[in-house]
Design a protein around this motif. Structure first.
Motif, short mmCIF file in Angstrom:
data_model
loop_
_atom_site.label_atom_id
_atom_site.label_comp_id
_atom_site.label_asym_id
_atom_site.label_seq_id
_atom_site.Cartn_x
_atom_site.Cartn_y
_atom_site.Cartn_z
N VAL A 81 0.87 -1.18 0.00
CA VAL A 81 0.00 0.00 0.00
C VAL A 81 0.91 1.23 0.00
O VAL A 81 1.80 1.35 0.84
CB VAL A 81 -0.94 0.02 1.23
N GLN A 82 0.66 2.17 -0.92
CA GLN A 82 1.55 3.32 -1.07
C GLN A 82 1.46 4.26 0.12
O GLN A 82 0.39 4.54 0.65
CB GLN A 82 1.24 4.09 -2.35
N VAL A 83 2.63 4.76 0.52
CA VAL A 83 2.76 5.75 1.59
C VAL A 83 2.35 7.11 1.04
O VAL A 83 2.65 7.46 -0.10
CB VAL A 83 4.22 5.77 2.11
N THR A 84 1.69 7.91 1.87
CA THR A 84 1.31 9.27 1.52
C THR A 84 2.41 10.22 1.96
O THR A 84 2.93 10.10 3.07
CB THR A 84 -0.01 9.65 2.23
N VAL A 85 2.77 11.16 1.10
CA VAL A 85 3.78 12.17 1.42
C VAL A 85 3.06 13.50 1.61
O VAL A 85 2.44 14.02 0.68
CB VAL A 85 4.84 12.29 0.31
N LEU A 86 3.12 14.02 2.82
CA LEU A 86 2.47 15.28 3.15
C LEU A 86 3.49 16.41 3.04
O LEU A 86 4.42 16.50 3.85
CB LEU A 86 1.89 15.21 4.56
N LYS A 87 3.32 17.26 2.03
CA LYS A 87 4.26 18.35 1.75
C LYS A 87 3.75 19.63 2.39
O LYS A 87 3.05 20.41 1.76
CB LYS A 87 4.43 18.53 0.25
N LEU A 88 4.12 19.85 3.64
CA LEU A 88 3.72 21.07 4.34
C LEU A 88 4.73 22.20 4.14
O LEU A 88 4.42 23.36 4.36
CB LEU A 88 3.56 20.79 5.83
N ASP A 89 5.93 21.86 3.73
CA ASP A 89 7.04 22.80 3.58
C ASP A 89 6.96 23.49 2.22
O ASP A 89 7.80 23.25 1.35
CB ASP A 89 8.35 22.05 3.76
N ILE A 90 5.95 24.34 2.00
CA ILE A 90 5.75 24.92 0.68
C ILE A 90 6.75 26.01 0.34
O ILE A 90 6.98 26.30 -0.83
CB ILE A 90 4.30 25.45 0.50
N TRP A 91 7.38 26.64 1.34
CA TRP A 91 8.35 27.70 1.09
C TRP A 91 9.77 27.17 0.97
O TRP A 91 10.63 27.79 0.39
CB TRP A 91 8.29 28.77 2.17
N GLY A 92 10.02 26.01 1.57
CA GLY A 92 11.34 25.42 1.51
C GLY A 92 12.31 26.04 2.51
O GLY A 92 12.01 27.01 3.18
N THR A 93 13.48 25.42 2.59
CA THR A 93 14.56 25.90 3.45
C THR A 93 15.68 26.41 2.56
O THR A 93 16.22 25.66 1.75
CB THR A 93 15.07 24.75 4.35
N VAL A 94 16.04 27.68 2.71
CA VAL A 94 17.03 28.33 1.85
C VAL A 94 18.43 28.12 2.41
O VAL A 94 18.67 28.29 3.61
CB VAL A 94 16.73 29.85 1.74
#
Length: 187
Positions: A81-94
């Motif tokens: 069963v595929q794992v879900t990836v929750l992308k909360l980091d929309i701005w990223g780390t510079v």
């Protein structure tokens, strides 16, 4: 007296039945990382984000800041069963491309990388948390790979590993090192 003896005998039988059927060890979850999208683009002024529910499992680069960078994504499966990836980091780390040491937050994998300008420009990392059937997935332990020359390398995660960090020093002739973490699930 018969009632007390009968109750005691039933209780003893119940306890005996429980001890006759020991609980077996819990089956370990079957973890698999399947290849996902692979994309190659020019390094300077580029932005690459893995598709939905994929994370980085490799990166390679050839040439200077105008050379090609190849990104390898993967899909994580637990018990098929595929794992879900929750992308909360929309701005990223510079970070500064020519001298940085990035590590994704605990139990998060890198989901994308953006680079602005030449070797003196910024590199931005995006990460995502992993969930399987609504429960968090762990990435542990993490291990740093060997140093490689940035201008001519390719690095891929090992079995059941995802990319969790990258360190770079210098320009395109400088050194790059990757950090990979093992996927684990304890339920």
């Amino acid at each position: 007296m018969l009632k007390k003896s009968l109750t005691a005998a039933l209780a003893a039988s119940a306890v005996a039945a429980l001890t006759l059927v020991p609980a077996g060890p819990a089956a370990a979850a079957a973890i698999e990382i399947r290849p996902g999208q692979v994309s190659t683009l020019k390094q300077s002024n580029s932005k690459f984000i893995c598709p939905t529910n994929e994370v980085l499992i490799g990166r390679g680069h050839r040439g200077d800041e105008n050379g090609d960078t190849t990104f390898h994504c993967g899909r994580i499966y637990i018990d098929n069963v595929q794992v879900t990836v929750l992308k909360l980091d929309i701005w990223g780390t510079v970070t500064d491309e020519n001298n940085h040491n990035y590590h994704s937050p605990a139990n998060e994998a890198i989901t994308g990388i953006r680079h602005d300008g030449d070797e003196n420009g910024d590199t931005i990392y995006y990460s995502g948390a992993l969930y399987w059937q609504g429960k968090p997935v762990q990435i542990t332990p993490r291990q740093t790979d060997v140093w490689v020359r940035e201008n001519n390398h390719a690095s891929l995660a090992g079995t059941n590993q995802v990319m969790t960090g990258r360190r770079h020093t210098g320009d395109e002739n400088g050194w790059t090192q990757y950090e990979y973490g093992w996927i684990s699930y304890s339920g």
